[in-house]
Scaffold this motif. Structure first.
Motif, PDB file in Angstrom:
ATOM      1  N   GLY A  27       0.803  -1.216   0.000  1.00 10.26           N
ATOM      2  CA  GLY A  27       0.000   0.000   0.000  1.00 10.26           C
ATOM      3  C   GLY A  27       0.833   1.261   0.000  1.00 10.26           C
ATOM      4  O   GLY A  27       1.981   1.288  -0.423  1.00 10.26           O
ATOM      5  N   GLY A  28       0.237   2.350   0.496  1.00 14.38           N
ATOM      6  CA  GLY A  28       0.903   3.637   0.556  1.00 14.38           C
ATOM      7  C   GLY A  28       0.319   4.619  -0.436  1.00 14.38           C
ATOM      8  O   GLY A  28      -0.362   4.243  -1.392  1.00 14.38           O
ATOM      9  N   PRO A  29       0.565   5.927  -0.223  1.00 19.44           N
ATOM     10  CA  PRO A  29       0.037   6.956  -1.114  1.00 19.44           C
ATOM     11  C   PRO A  29       0.687   6.889  -2.488  1.00 19.44           C
ATOM     12  O   PRO A  29       1.822   6.463  -2.635  1.00 19.44           O
ATOM     13  CB  PRO A  29       0.386   8.263  -0.395  1.00 19.44           C
ATOM     14  CG  PRO A  29       1.588   7.912   0.432  1.00 19.44           C
ATOM     15  CD  PRO A  29       1.371   6.493   0.865  1.00 19.44           C
ATOM     16  N   SER A  30      -0.053   7.312  -3.500  1.00 18.33           N
ATOM     17  CA  SER A  30       0.484   7.328  -4.859  1.00 18.33           C
ATOM     18  C   SER A  30       1.476   8.485  -5.011  1.00 18.33           C
ATOM     19  O   SER A  30       1.234   9.587  -4.509  1.00 18.33           O
ATOM     20  CB  SER A  30      -0.666   7.499  -5.853  1.00 18.33           C
ATOM     21  OG  SER A  30      -0.193   7.443  -7.177  1.00 18.33           O
ATOM     22  N   PRO A  31       2.622   8.260  -5.684  1.00 15.19           N
ATOM     23  CA  PRO A  31       3.059   7.005  -6.291  1.00 15.19           C
ATOM     24  C   PRO A  31       3.560   6.023  -5.227  1.00 15.19           C
ATOM     25  O   PRO A  31       4.504   6.313  -4.508  1.00 15.19           O
ATOM     26  CB  PRO A  31       4.203   7.439  -7.211  1.00 15.19           C
ATOM     27  CG  PRO A  31       4.762   8.657  -6.544  1.00 15.19           C
ATOM     28  CD  PRO A  31       3.595   9.350  -5.903  1.00 15.19           C
ATOM     29  N   SER A  32       2.919   4.896  -5.136  1.00 21.87           N
ATOM     30  CA  SER A  32       3.238   3.904  -4.127  1.00 21.87           C
ATOM     31  C   SER A  32       4.483   3.110  -4.517  1.00 21.87           C
ATOM     32  O   SER A  32       4.956   3.181  -5.653  1.00 21.87           O
ATOM     33  CB  SER A  32       2.071   2.935  -3.962  1.00 21.87           C
ATOM     34  OG  SER A  32       1.904   2.170  -5.155  1.00 21.87           O
ATOM     35  N   TYR A  33       4.970   2.336  -3.559  1.00 19.99           N
ATOM     36  CA  TYR A  33       6.106   1.457  -3.837  1.00 19.99           C
ATOM     37  C   TYR A  33       5.817   0.569  -5.050  1.00 19.99           C
ATOM     38  O   TYR A  33       6.636   0.427  -5.947  1.00 19.99           O
ATOM     39  CB  TYR A  33       6.418   0.597  -2.613  1.00 19.99           C
ATOM     40  CG  TYR A  33       7.277  -0.600  -2.944  1.00 19.99           C
ATOM     41  CD1 TYR A  33       8.651  -0.458  -3.101  1.00 19.99           C
ATOM     42  CD2 TYR A  33       6.717  -1.864  -3.159  1.00 19.99           C
ATOM     43  CE1 TYR A  33       9.438  -1.548  -3.451  1.00 19.99           C
ATOM     44  CE2 TYR A  33       7.499  -2.945  -3.508  1.00 19.99           C
ATOM     45  CZ  TYR A  33       8.860  -2.779  -3.660  1.00 19.99           C
ATOM     46  OH  TYR A  33       9.631  -3.845  -4.027  1.00 19.99           O
TER      47      TYR A  33
END
Length: 408
Positions: free
Chosen positions: A155-161
């Motif tokens: 997951g994570g905010p865009s741009p994500s990993y």
């Protein structure tokens, strides 16, 4: 290449025999120095409890890992295997001591997800070398092997990993090391990726990013400069039940130092009418952005009902600058929500006698780590209602567009 975060805020990055380490155990620092004299440092990894391992060719050292990892690692090295990646599974760590070791032609693992095992097997069967393995502090994981990768629950905010790794592989770059930053991971979702050409990262210490770039002689596509500008505003429904609104916008922006404030010119807008912003009021911010300091933007939309607020331009600007700066300082630079609230409090006090109406507020933060080069357009929907006066209920609806442009 290798990159690793310790659970207590330390980190290590290695590129061949070049090493940078901060806040790591003294014994690990000594082993890194000792091993690099004999060859490249290939692997560095930390357990969730601060144990660690380092591999440099046939040289290995491990402290505080436990379980079957050390026995298996010694066996593989003794058999002449080249270790390419190591990761420790945080899920059930205290009991299971889960680990995965990738080496030329195979892997060894205990207490790791079945899907992870299958992906390693699939990639190696296709002739790919596993270059990077990593777990997030919450049990997500990734496998990168040559031109292929697989990620689960990161997951994570865009741009994500996930987005960045696939972009890099699509460009023909070889991902050589990956690590997830355990510091405030639930909120920040920080990560760093090394390739044979570049360094990409999100929410990691700027020192680590800079050292990774310097050690590898690589470039970085992390954003260095940002521009935020107003585009236009569309009135769908006026607040004034008797005719058009006199719309204006108050803004406060800070990149960690001084607060910049501004008031746009007044625009008479009726239902279905679109307003624009002049060249001298359109740009809210155009300048550098630091990796560890977000750009904070606060906006307040108003309908001027009586007095001439624009004639008090300098008074409003100076008051907003002071009010927002004081609020952020008092709360330890708490962010956009605090800035937006302070802006409205200040402007509200100034226009109270003018009987101007607050249409809406918006506060947002721009983080360098969350941006990719280029321009994105955002829409702020401004809606509300109030009632009880001579004309009963009043509603209003505006959409304001603004853009954020990021440059490397």
């Amino acid at each position: 290449m290798a990159v690793a975060f310790s659970p207590n805020g330390g980190y290590v990055v290695t590129v061949g025999r070049r090493i940078f380490a901060r806040h790591v155990p003294g014994e690990l620092q000594q082993k890194l120095e000792q091993f690099r004299a004999s060859g490249d440092v290939d692997v560095v990894a930390f357990t969730p409890e601060g144990g660690w391992t380092v591999v440099a060719g046939k040289l290995t050292w491990t402290r505080g890992v436990g379980g079957g990892y050390w026995t298996k690692l010694k066996e593989l090295v003794r058999d002449g295997r080249t270790i390419t990646a190591v990761a420790f599974n945080p899920v059930g760590w205290s009991q299971d001591r889960g680990y995965v070791i990738a080496y030329d032609g195979g892997y060894a693992a205990e207490a790791v997800p079945v899907e992870m095992r299958r992906k390693i097997e699939e990639f190696q069967a296709a002739g790919e070398r596993v270059d990077a393995l990593a777990f997030t502090p919450t049990g997500g994981w990734t496998v990168v092997a040559g031109r292929r990768s697989w990620t689960r629950n990161v997951g994570g905010p865009s741009p994500s990993y996930y987005e960045v790794v696939n972009q890099l592989l699509g460009e023909g770059q070889r991902v050589t090391a990956v690590a997830f930053n355990p510091s405030d991971y639930e909120r920040a979702k920080g990560w760093l990726v090394l390739t044979d050409r570049t360094v990409r990262s999100s929410r990691v210490p700027s020192e680590l990013r800079q050292q990774a770039v310097a050690l590898g002689g690589a470039t970085t596509t992390d954003v260095q400069r940002v521009r935020v500008q107003l585009l236009d505003v569309l009135c769908h429904d006026t607040e004034d039940v008797t005719g058009s609104d006199t719309f204006y916008l108050v803004s406060a922006v800070t990149a960690g130092s001084d607060v910049k404030a501004a008031v746009t010119r007044r625009q008479d807008l009726g239902d279905g009418q679109r307003g624009t912003f002049s060249a001298d009021e359109r740009v809210l911010y155009d300048g550098p952005i630091e990796p560890d300091t977000p750009l904070i933007v606060a906006l307040g939309a108003f309908d001027e009902d009586a007095a001439k607020s624009y004639e008090r331009y300098e008074e409003v600007v100076q008051a907003v600058k002071r009010g927002v700066a004081v609020a952020l300082s008092a709360t330890g630079n708490a962010g956009a929500a605090v800035a937006a609230s302070a802006l409205v409090d200040v402007v509200g006090a100034l226009v109270e006698l003018d009987e101007d109406d607050e249409l809406g507020t918006r506060g947002f933060e721009v983080h360098a780590d969350d941006l990719v080069p280029g321009t994105t357009t955002h829409v702020w929907t401004i809606k509300g209602r109030w009632g009880g006066g001579l004309f009963g209920w009043s509603t209003w609806h505006y959409t304001l567009r603004y853009s954020v442009t990021a440059d490397v």
